[in-house]
Scaffold this motif. Structure first.
Motif, mmCIF file in Angstrom:
data_model
loop_
_atom_site.group_PDB
_atom_site.id
_atom_site.type_symbol
_atom_site.label_atom_id
_atom_site.label_comp_id
_atom_site.label_asym_id
_atom_site.label_seq_id
_atom_site.Cartn_x
_atom_site.Cartn_y
_atom_site.Cartn_z
ATOM 1 N N PHE A 68 -4.750 0.453 -10.040
ATOM 2 C CA PHE A 68 -4.482 -0.372 -8.847
ATOM 3 C C PHE A 68 -3.056 -0.925 -8.857
ATOM 4 O O PHE A 68 -2.447 -1.128 -9.931
ATOM 5 C CB PHE A 68 -5.470 -1.540 -8.786
ATOM 6 N N ALA A 69 -2.547 -1.206 -7.668
ATOM 7 C CA ALA A 69 -1.248 -1.902 -7.539
ATOM 8 C C ALA A 69 -1.445 -3.053 -6.554
ATOM 9 O O ALA A 69 -2.309 -3.001 -5.677
ATOM 10 C CB ALA A 69 -0.166 -0.949 -7.010
ATOM 11 N N GLU A 70 -0.615 -4.115 -6.743
ATOM 12 C CA GLU A 70 -0.690 -5.258 -5.822
ATOM 13 C C GLU A 70 0.088 -4.907 -4.557
ATOM 14 O O GLU A 70 1.279 -4.549 -4.655
ATOM 15 C CB GLU A 70 -0.061 -6.516 -6.441
ATOM 16 N N VAL A 71 -0.580 -4.972 -3.417
ATOM 17 C CA VAL A 71 0.113 -4.728 -2.140
ATOM 18 C C VAL A 71 -0.106 -5.988 -1.303
ATOM 19 O O VAL A 71 -1.210 -6.197 -0.775
ATOM 20 C CB VAL A 71 -0.470 -3.484 -1.411
ATOM 21 N N GLY A 72 0.890 -6.858 -1.287
ATOM 22 C CA GLY A 72 0.677 -8.189 -0.693
ATOM 23 C C GLY A 72 -0.432 -8.850 -1.504
ATOM 24 O O GLY A 72 -0.361 -8.875 -2.743
ATOM 25 N N LEU A 73 -1.471 -9.342 -0.851
ATOM 26 C CA LEU A 73 -2.582 -9.991 -1.597
ATOM 27 C C LEU A 73 -3.656 -8.969 -1.978
ATOM 28 O O LEU A 73 -4.577 -9.283 -2.732
ATOM 29 C CB LEU A 73 -3.203 -11.101 -0.729
ATOM 30 N N TRP A 74 -3.567 -7.749 -1.440
ATOM 31 C CA TRP A 74 -4.586 -6.714 -1.702
ATOM 32 C C TRP A 74 -4.361 -6.022 -3.047
ATOM 33 O O TRP A 74 -3.256 -6.020 -3.578
ATOM 34 C CB TRP A 74 -4.510 -5.623 -0.609
ATOM 35 N N TYR A 75 -5.457 -5.414 -3.533
ATOM 36 C CA TYR A 75 -5.338 -4.450 -4.645
ATOM 37 C C TYR A 75 -5.679 -3.086 -4.045
ATOM 38 O O TYR A 75 -6.782 -2.914 -3.474
ATOM 39 C CB TYR A 75 -6.339 -4.773 -5.767
ATOM 40 N N ARG A 76 -4.771 -2.117 -4.142
ATOM 41 C CA ARG A 76 -5.017 -0.757 -3.606
ATOM 42 C C ARG A 76 -4.806 0.260 -4.724
ATOM 43 O O ARG A 76 -3.912 0.094 -5.570
ATOM 44 C CB ARG A 76 -4.029 -0.443 -2.464
ATOM 45 N N PRO A 77 -5.653 1.318 -4.732
ATOM 46 C CA PRO A 77 -5.487 2.385 -5.742
ATOM 47 C C PRO A 77 -4.144 3.104 -5.569
ATOM 48 O O PRO A 77 -3.781 3.496 -4.453
ATOM 49 C CB PRO A 77 -6.661 3.332 -5.450
ATOM 50 N N SER A 78 -3.390 3.246 -6.691
ATOM 51 C CA SER A 78 -2.132 4.031 -6.651
ATOM 52 C C SER A 78 -2.425 5.500 -6.926
ATOM 53 O O SER A 78 -1.848 6.379 -6.316
ATOM 54 C CB SER A 78 -1.166 3.500 -7.701
ATOM 55 N N TRP A 79 -3.297 5.758 -7.929
ATOM 56 C CA TRP A 79 -3.763 7.132 -8.195
ATOM 57 C C TRP A 79 -5.088 7.047 -8.947
ATOM 58 O O TRP A 79 -5.487 5.960 -9.423
ATOM 59 C CB TRP A 79 -2.714 7.930 -9.003
ATOM 60 N N PHE A 80 -5.768 8.202 -8.986
ATOM 61 C CA PHE A 80 -7.073 8.269 -9.665
ATOM 62 C C PHE A 80 -6.907 9.191 -10.876
ATOM 63 O O PHE A 80 -6.640 10.385 -10.718
ATOM 64 C CB PHE A 80 -8.151 8.814 -8.703
ATOM 65 N N THR A 81 -7.018 8.614 -12.064
ATOM 66 C CA THR A 81 -6.803 9.405 -13.294
ATOM 67 C C THR A 81 -8.052 10.234 -13.589
ATOM 68 O O THR A 81 -9.171 9.679 -13.611
ATOM 69 C CB THR A 81 -6.544 8.432 -14.477
ATOM 70 N N GLN A 82 -7.847 11.528 -13.762
ATOM 71 C CA GLN A 82 -8.996 12.376 -14.152
ATOM 72 C C GLN A 82 -8.813 12.826 -15.591
ATOM 73 O O GLN A 82 -7.725 12.686 -16.170
ATOM 74 C CB GLN A 82 -9.095 13.561 -13.182
ATOM 75 N N ALA A 83 -9.846 13.377 -16.130
ATOM 76 C CA ALA A 83 -9.854 13.778 -17.567
ATOM 77 C C ALA A 83 -8.608 14.606 -17.865
ATOM 78 O O ALA A 83 -8.209 15.456 -17.064
ATOM 79 C CB ALA A 83 -11.100 14.596 -17.864
ATOM 80 N N GLY A 84 -7.960 14.298 -18.996
ATOM 81 C CA GLY A 84 -6.802 15.090 -19.429
ATOM 82 C C GLY A 84 -5.498 14.641 -18.810
ATOM 83 O O GLY A 84 -4.426 15.095 -19.222
ATOM 84 N N GLU A 85 -5.554 13.748 -17.827
ATOM 85 C CA GLU A 85 -4.262 13.366 -17.201
ATOM 86 C C GLU A 85 -3.712 12.145 -17.942
ATOM 87 O O GLU A 85 -4.374 11.110 -18.051
ATOM 88 C CB GLU A 85 -4.487 13.025 -15.717
#
Lengths: 90, 416, 184, 979
Positions: free
Chosen positions: D606-623
């Motif tokens: 997650f990253a802080e976007v203003g007061l929100w928390y939004r996913p930056s990326w989704f880590t999958q196995a091996g990444e």
């Protein structure tokens, strides 16, 4: 500091957002020309006594308010809704 | 009388009896070549450079209160050259270079302490804009370092790195930035100007101007009329009020900026730190007090005092960034009158009145500008031409569209 | 056929208690915002009376019963809260929007309820100043909120995404007030 | 032992062990740390700031300049705590400050020997040579010597609280005036708050021995307090300092909730910072005794005479075995009388006034002055000068009384200057200095107990009348009404040795003379040059003497010389309290998206976007690196279908007959012509002509639009619409409300996006029923939803909005369907790559300094109508070759790296400011194109397509040659969007 919201009554100033001079009420006509818009957007009386100014009750009733306040003593003299001040001005 | 360690030693042996007054209390003469209105940092430095660099010594500085009683005595003493727009970049770079030789120039210890001024970024976007700013600083010949998250943690261990609300993504460090003793700057320039024949006239309030067919002839004051060949206005905070007396209508609003200091503490905080997700910046003075501030109170004010909501926001931001300061006690809070311009950038320019010059719009960045503002304003007053470090600070820029808007918030003065 | 299951914002967080104070979710079946168009306030009140047996209250007030309550929520803005959304008849003379899912709604009850909110909102909500049938748009710990007086305490509404923060701050204040009762 | 056998407001059954500098002592419940130390004959408690001279307890209140201690050890140690206000508790560990190696043997005392060379302002005149030495040598030494206490450096783990209170009348101080004011007002029906910094209400009545209505004054006070405690309309706030007076009757107050407890109950705060809204206030904060300056008047054992009797009467702790008094007024004699009554030996009372008369059995020397003291770590002897010459008197405690200063501080918080009153030789509050506040008792200069009781009751009566209430009949209790008999005597002249004014900052009368000599004569100059009154007590016991001496030197009166300004806070307040809830996560509210739970299950970062928390990326196995996840997500969306939670974008529902006209005026392009069921991209300008925000608006009916804004500008745009509707054009009949949180909205993007929606929605989605930029109502089972065919990724894409309670459920349903088609979630990093590939802008580009023309959208400022900012956008400086215009950049040289914030130069130019051609705003590696790409601004960029320039990043030492190109890198014709 306390501000008398015409709708909600007296409230702590932390509930309000200050915009600036109430001259913003008098937006020039679209065809009023560059000089009129330069004055409207940039020039300010910036008095040391009574200032007619715009506040927004943003965590309250969301009214825009025209206040008359002494900017040296911070004393408020009058508040009214911007929509009423505008209608009064007509 | 020259100041030095030797003088302090010799005078110490003789009961400090023969230290001389740092400036005279002259009665105003009937006419001066140049009158500077405002005995703050900018007015005193302008008078000093007029005499020391531009050869004009028949100068008076009119101060309605006591010297250094305005904003120069009320700021958080930060000195830096970290701007990223053309116009500001070269001006503040020039000022910082002048700071670095100021003690020798004035023979007065202004205690310039270049301990590093760091701005924190709390998102990739903020780090990118810090990079744009840092690159412009390097392009201008000043120092700047962009730190990664890890480097910031290593360099600034006293910040909250333990799952804060707004984690640090990176930071921009400006090592030549730091602080200086604000009173010493005012007194150093005042002493230097007085020694060179400038009359510093306190308790002398300007009431009006005598202007005839577009030319300024002199100043009406609480101590009588004083003639002048040229008049320079450096009354930050009261610019509109004094400007109105000369018929000027300006893109300026006066706002209160509060500042705070804690009780004296042993050294705990070496740098000047600016928080990126709330209005808070802080440094520790030589006497051990944490000096910190935040944003304007947001409403027009000439009261030199503010209200609790901003006091609390600044303290909350301080606790978010640096929870170690929780047990430090705020000792004193005060306020200055900020001369907020419509794009957050100052104005050093002529006016439509011949011989009447304008120096204003310093927002809350005036302290670090004191040397260069004095130099550039003295240059403009003496030669009639803009100094190249300040040739973008024109009054006309708002009409033509060449605004210099570092915060990008447009014509809302309290957002700069 | 896909059958989506609804989940209210405070479902995982409440109910909670501290000392004699309780905090419970009170998610209503329907919330409709009503904003009468120019000059239509009276007509809107009449339409509401006909459809839901409740009229528009004055600013800072609540009208009606639990099945159909109208809460004033700002300049020219009301929420019809209850079992059913506002009837389309009202829609002709006022702007209606479904707000049922916009808000996290909770009820704080107990003798010290006002002392709890003293820690969170700048408005005077004590018994002598804030009565049943009154409501206030104000700040709750840096968040926009709607606070209405109820028989045993207060109904607090914050925007849905703030639910967790709001519940946390109210609960912390409940514990703080309760703990301080033990200090003399 | 100096503990008196009987007396004092102590619970002698509760013995309390505590330590000072490692030594254990015993005190009683009711003792302060100061009284307990005095009861154990401890007089040396600290060292002064500059000369490190030995310091003893000077006062018995919060104005104490000397007895500042470090309380507690380890990470939670607290610096600069006043021993005079800290109640002792079992195990309290106090230690002295600012001394090395020990309190009694402090090496830094060498500064005192060098004092002739360390006079006021010496540091302005030296340390200038050699230049580098300031930061390398001089400053570090000065900083190490500076400061009294120390922070531990660890995070402050204490729990602080904040609260708001409201009342008709705030009474500040609970002495005779405060008690009478509160009682009268409360009986008159007002809602009263009575606050006092002390842990026992009653003010000075707890330290005096005279009677009120025949009872001991402290018993009388206790009676009134219990009467008040029983009244429903009274709130008593002990241990609460009113710290500042602010506008509109708002007062700051600091309540020390659990400083007096060894361990506080769980969840109880250490302190609470109150904001009190009071319609009226009565200042009854009492007065502070001031010293007389005489040579070597700073030895431990020299105290204020009032404090001496407070320690004896209230704490049964005699500060000395043979006490002497030096006074210029009758109040000094009251201390002598109380001590005699308590069985404490009086060595002598020295009164500057020739006509002074003893009021009890003690030796009195009139028309005399103390001109010297001796005793290195504690007073042992004083030298007294009379017309007959100098005589020595053995004494271990000297109580000094130079008169009493009314505590006017709060009344100066709005720049009001106090007014001089000749008869009491002190300043009193100026009338109306704080709107709604009046003063009473000794704070008003009404020094006798009777006068305090009367002015307290009168003040309350005035407030009652002012608030439209009837004042109740209140009979004043009988009390002493002694007049103030003072002959001002500020400092001893013509005697050898330094006379101390500011005990903590080590400022002497010699320093004031030096300031005068160097023309730092205005009091503000004197204060800043000598640092008189700039210590932690802010000059409460030193300002008056300093300005009296300056007045003498300049030949002006004290009122003409004037005072410096008292400012908030009255006494120092912990930043932890002022910033309560600032630490940790609660600094700002947290906003969670509807699919937050699912995203965490999918290892979202997650990253802080203003007061929100939004996913930056989704880590999958091996990444192991974010780029691996990001590139995978981009390829996935371009190849099959991707999902992204876009709920955080602002959504505003706009309805009304004038809705179309309203949108035309706030958007730069036309929206009144938008067909129903369609969506259009729009630009919103500020009145100065710069771009404020962009986004799409959809038309659901003749008078019904739904506007979207960027996440960052949602609040700003909402306020802008309110401004336009109420301040600019109230005549328009339009209503709007946020629906951001009503709808959970998901982007479904990619070639298989329509296939995913088939079967989920009841409606049939085809290019005919749902062309590009269409919008409409759809249903999922029995849930009414909305569909928009809009795309930020450049793909064939939709945004599906369902009522937010169903957000989690629809996210899992979409996830299941996408997985079956080889699709899945993508975060903001992948979204950023795709939008850069399409040349779409974000606030990285519209950063508040760009016009529509700068970003190539000049034609979106409609010629057919006005809009906010239109005229200002036509200013001459906002167009032409000097303007930096949005362009695409692709690498051409060997180095392929772009960096955000790097600047652009002509290939042959030096990378200096004068040659600056522009800068990079956004950049990424494009898996779709196989190389890095960037967006940026270049002077006259659109006219330089194909030109090769260089990107230079001096911070990170990277230089890349690159070609200026069309900002749309992929699918320029938009085939994917429309296909």
């Amino acid at each position: 500091m306390r501000i008398n919201c015409p709708i909600c009554g007296e409230r702590d100033s932390r509930e309000f957002h200050y915009r600036g001079s109430a001259k913003l009420l008098d937006r020039p006509a679209p065809d009023a020309g560059a000089e009129a818009f330069y004055d409207y957007v940039y020039i300010r009386e910036n008095p040391t006594g009574l200032n007619r100014e715009l506040w927004f009750h943003d965590s309250g009733c969301r009214s825009w308010i025209v206040a008359e306040r002494n900017v040296t003593t911070h004393e408020f003299f009058k508040t009214e809704l911007a929509v009423d001040a505008k209608r009064g001005a007509k | 009388m020259r100041y030095s360690a030797l003088q302090v030693f010799l005078n110490g042996l003789t009961g400090n009896k023969n230290w001389k007054p740092v400036w005279r209390n002259p009665e105003p003469k009937s006419h001066y070549d140049v009158i500077i209105i405002g005995g703050g940092g900018h007015g005193l430095s302008t008078a000093y450079y007029l005499a020391a660099k531009y050869g004009i010594t028949n100068v008076a500085v009119l101060e309605r209160g006591y010297l250094g009683g305005g904003n120069v005595g009320r700021n958080t003493t930060i000195v830096r050259a970290n701007y990223f727009l053309e116009g500001n970049s070269q001006f503040y770079s020039h000022s910082l270079k002048m700071w670095e030789s100021l003690e020798q120039e004035l023979n007065y210890n202004v205690m310039l302490s270049q301990r590093g001024q760091v701005i924190l970024g709390h998102s990739d976007g903020q780090v990118d804009s810090l990079a744009r700013r840092g690159n412009m600083m390097r392009m201008q010949g000043d120092d700047a370092e962009l730190w990664s998250r890890e480097e910031t943690k290593r360099q600034l261990p006293y910040l909250n790195h333990d799952d804060p609300r707004f984690p640090v993504y990176g930071a921009l460090m400006h090592w030549r930035g730091g602080t200086a003793r604000h009173d010493a700057v005012a007194w150093g320039f005042a002493r230097g100007a007085d020694m060179r024949g400038v009359d510093l006239i306190q308790n002398c309030e300007v009431k009006g101007f005598r202007i005839e067919n577009g030319k300024v002839l002199g100043v009406e004051t609480s101590r009588g009329y004083i003639g002048a060949g040229k008049v320079g206005m450096t009354v930050a905070g009261r610019t509109s009020q004094v400007g109105e007396m000369a018929g000027l209508r300006l893109p300026i609003e006066s706002h209160v900026l509060q500042a705070f200091v804690t009780e004296g503490l042993k050294p705990i905080m070496p740098h000047v730190v600016s928080f990126g997700m709330g209005h808070f910046y802080l440094s520790q003075s030589d006497k051990g007090g944490l000096v910190f501030g935040g944003d304007l109170d947001m409403y027009n004010s000439y009261a030199q005092r503010g209200n609790l909501p901003m006091v609390e926001h600044v303290a909350e931001a301080g606790m978010a960034l640096m929870p170690m300061i929780g047990k430090a006690k705020m000792l004193r809070s005060w306020g200055g009158i900020m001369d907020m311009s419509m794009d957050g950038t100052p104005i050093i320019d002529k006016t439509h009145i011949d011989g009447f010059f304008l120096n204003c719009g310093w927002c809350y960045g005036g302290f670090k500008a004191v040397p260069a503002s004095g130099d550039c304003f003295a240059h403009l007053i003496s030669t009639g031409n803009h100094h190249k470090a300040a040739d973008k600070f024109l009054l006309s820029r708002f009409e033509t569209g060449h605004v210099i808007d570092e915060t990008g918030n447009g014509a809302t003065p309290n957002l700069h | 056929m896909v059958d989506l299951i609804a989940k209210t914002p405070l479902a995982d967080l409440l109910p909670a208690a501290a000392g004699g104070l309780t905090l419970t979710e009170a998610a209503p079946a329907a919330i409709t915002s009503i904003m009468p168009f120019r000059g239509k306030d009276a007509a809107c009140s009449t339409a509401l009376k006909k459809a839901h047996n409740v009229e528009l209250p004055a600013a800072g007030h609540v009208a009606g019963t639990d099945s159909a309550r109208v809460v004033w929520t700002g300049r020219g803005q009301f929420f019809l809260i209850g079992d059913k959304p506002a009837s389309t008849a009202v829609g002709k003379i006022a702007a209606l929007t479904d707000q049922t899912h916009s808000w996290a709604v909770m009820r704080l009850e107990g003798d010290d309820a006002a002392a709890v909110l003293e820690r969170l909102t700048p408005v005077d909500l004590r018994a002598g100043s804030f009565f049943q049938g009154q409501t206030a748009r104000t700040e709750l710990a840096h968040m926009m909120s709607v606070i209405s007086k109820t028989a045993k305490g207060f109904e607090i509404m914050v925007m849905r995404s703030f639910a967790r923060t709001a519940a946390h701050h109210v609960l912390e204040a409940m514990h703080s007030v309760t703990a301080q009762r033990q200090i003399n | 032992m100096s503990r008196l056998a009987k007396g004092g407001q102590l619970d002698r059954s509760q013995q309390i062990p505590f330590t000072f500098d490692g030594q254990t002592y015993l005190g009683f419940k009711g003792d302060t740390l100061a009284s307990a130390l005095l009861a154990n004959d401890v007089r040396l408690v600290g060292r002064s700031f500059k000369y490190h001279r030995p310091r003893g307890i000077l006062t018995s209140g919060s104005e104490e300049p000397n007895a500042l201690m470090q309380i507690g050890v380890g990470p939670q140690t607290t610096p600069n705590v006043r021993a005079t206000t800290q109640e002792i508790y079992r195990g309290l560990a106090a230690s002295s400050q600012n001394r090395f190696p020990s309190l009694s043997f402090d090496l830094m005392e060498v500064n005192d020997l060098l004092s002739p060379f360390l006079s006021a302002g010496f540091y302005y005149k030296t340390f200038m040579w050699p230049k580098a030495f300031w930061e390398k040598l001089y400053e570090p030494v000065i900083r190490r010597a500076a400061g009294l206490g120390a922070l531990s450096g660890a995070a402050d783990a204490a729990h602080y609280d904040k609260a708001f209170a409201h009342c008709d009348l705030l009474v500040i101080g609970s002495g005779p005036a405060g008690l009478m004011a509160a009682l009268t007002a409360a009986k008159g029906g007002l809602d009263v708050i009575l606050a006092d910094e002390d842990f026992t209400l009653g003010g000075r009545l707890n330290s005096e021995t005279y009677e009120i209505d025949g009872a001991g004054c402290s018993d009388w006070a206790a009676g009134i307090v219990s009467e008040l405690a029983a009244m429903k309309n009274v709130r008593l706030m002990p241990r609460t300092t009113i710290t500042g007076a602010y506008d509109g009757g708002t007062y700051g107050a600091l309540e020390r909730v659990s400083h007096h407890l060894a361990t506080a109950p769980d969840h109880a705060p250490l302190e609470t910072f109150w904001r009190i809204a009071a319609r009226r206030a009565i200042l009854a904060g009492g007065a502070i005794e001031r010293p007389i300056a005489f040579p070597n008047n700073d030895r431990p054992g020299v105290m204020m005479a009032g404090a001496v009797r407070s320690y004896v009467n209230r704490f049964a702790a005699a500060p000395g075995q043979a006490v002497s008094i030096f006074t210029n007024n009758d109040d000094g004699h009251r201390t002598a009388a109380d001590l005699v009554a308590a069985g404490v030996t009086i060595a002598a009372v020295i009164d500057t006034r020739a006509g002074a008369v003893a009021v009890a059995d003690y030796p009195l020397i009139t028309g005399a002055q103390v001109v010297g003291t001796s005793g290195r770590l504690g007073l042992s002897e004083i030298s007294v000068r009379t017309s007959a010459g100098i005589r020595k008197i053995k004494t271990d405690c000297l109580g000094v009384s130079g008169g009493w200063n009314p505590s006017v501080h709060l009344t100066c918080h709005m720049n009001g200057r106090p007014v001089w009153r000749e008869d009491i030789a002190a300043f009193i509050p100026a009338d109306g200095a704080i709107p709604g506040l009046i003063s009473a008792g000794s704070a008003l200069g009404e020094m006798s107990t009777h006068a305090a009781l009367k002015t307290g009751a009168d003040a309350a009566a005035e407030v009652l009348k002012d608030l439209g209430k009837k004042a109740p009949r209140v009979t004043l209790p009988k009390a002493e009404d002694a007049p103030v008999t003072i002959q001002p005597f500020w400092h001893v002249n013509g005697a050898k040795g330094r006379s101390w004014l500011d005990m903590q900052n080590d400022v002497t009368s010699k320093d004031v003379k030096l300031a005068h000599q160097e023309n730092f004569r205005p009091v503000e100059h004197m204060k800043r040059y000598t640092t008189l009154g700039m210590a932690t007590d802010q000059g409460k016991t030193s300002n008056m003497n300093g300005l009296a001496i300056m007045a003498e030197l300049t030949g002006r009166s004290i009122p003409e010389t004037g005072t410096t300004t008292f400012r908030p806070p009255y006494t120092p307040v912990a930043i932890g309290a002022l910033g309560a809830h600032g630490a940790g996560k609660s600094f700002a509210p947290e906003r969670f998206i509807p699919s937050d739970a699912l995203a965490r299950e999918k290892n979202a970062r997650f990253a802080e976007v203003g007061l929100w928390y939004r996913p930056s990326w989704f880590t999958q196995a091996g990444e192991t690196n974010w780029r691996q996840s990001c590139d995978r997500e981009v390829v996935m969306v371009r190849a099959s279908v991707g999902l992204c939670d876009v709920t955080t974008l602002g959504k505003i529902d706009i309805q009304g007959p004038d809705a179309p006209e309203f949108l035309d005026r706030v958007y730069s392009n036309m929206f009144s012509t938008l067909p129903i069921g369609k969506v259009r991209y729009g630009l919103m300008l500020r009145e100065d002509g710069m771009v404020m925000d962009d986004g799409t608006s959809a038309r659901f009916g003749e008078n019904h639009y739904v506007m979207t804004t960027t996440t960052a500008a949602a609040g700003q745009v909402m306020m802008h619409l309110d401004f336009a509707a109420q301040v600019l054009w109230p005549e328009l009949d339009v209503q709007f409300i946020s629906v951001t949180e009503q709808w959970a909205q998901f982007a479904v993007a990619g070639p298989k996006s329509r296939q995913l929606l088939d079967g989920l929605l009841s409606e049939d989605i085809t290019d005919e029923t749902f062309p590009y930029m269409a919008c409409g109502d759809v249903t999922i089972g029995k849930v009414k939803a909305r569909l928009f065919r809009i795309s930020f990724s450049g793909e064939h894409a939709y945004e599906l909005a369902v009522p937010a309670h169903y957000g989690d459920a629809i996210a899992r349903e979409l996830d299941k369907r996408a997985a079956e088609m080889g699709g899945g979630w993508y975060g903001m990093e992948a979204l950023n790559v795709m939008r850069i590939e399409k040349g779409f802008i974000t606030h990285a580009e519209i950063h508040g300094r760009v016009t529509a023309d700068d970003i190539g959208a000049g034609r979106m400022v409609s010629a057919k109508k006005d809009c906010v900012g239109k005229v200002s956008s036509q200013r001459p400086g906002l167009s032409g070759p000097e303007r930096e215009q949005l362009v695409g950049l692709k690498p051409v040289g060997t180095v392929k790296q772009f960096l955000g914030g790097a600047h652009l130069f002509n290939v042959d130019d030096d990378a200096v400011r004068m040659n600056d051609q522009g800068y990079i705003t956004s950049h990424c590696f494009s898996p779709t194109l196989g190389h890095t790409i960037a967006l940026g601004f270049v002077k006259n960029g659109r006219a330089r397509m194909g030109e090769v320039i260089k990107m230079v990043d001096l911070l990170r030492n990277v230089e890349t040659k690159c070609e200026i190109c069309n900002p749309v890198f992929w699918d320029e014709k938009g085939g994917a969007l429309r296909g």
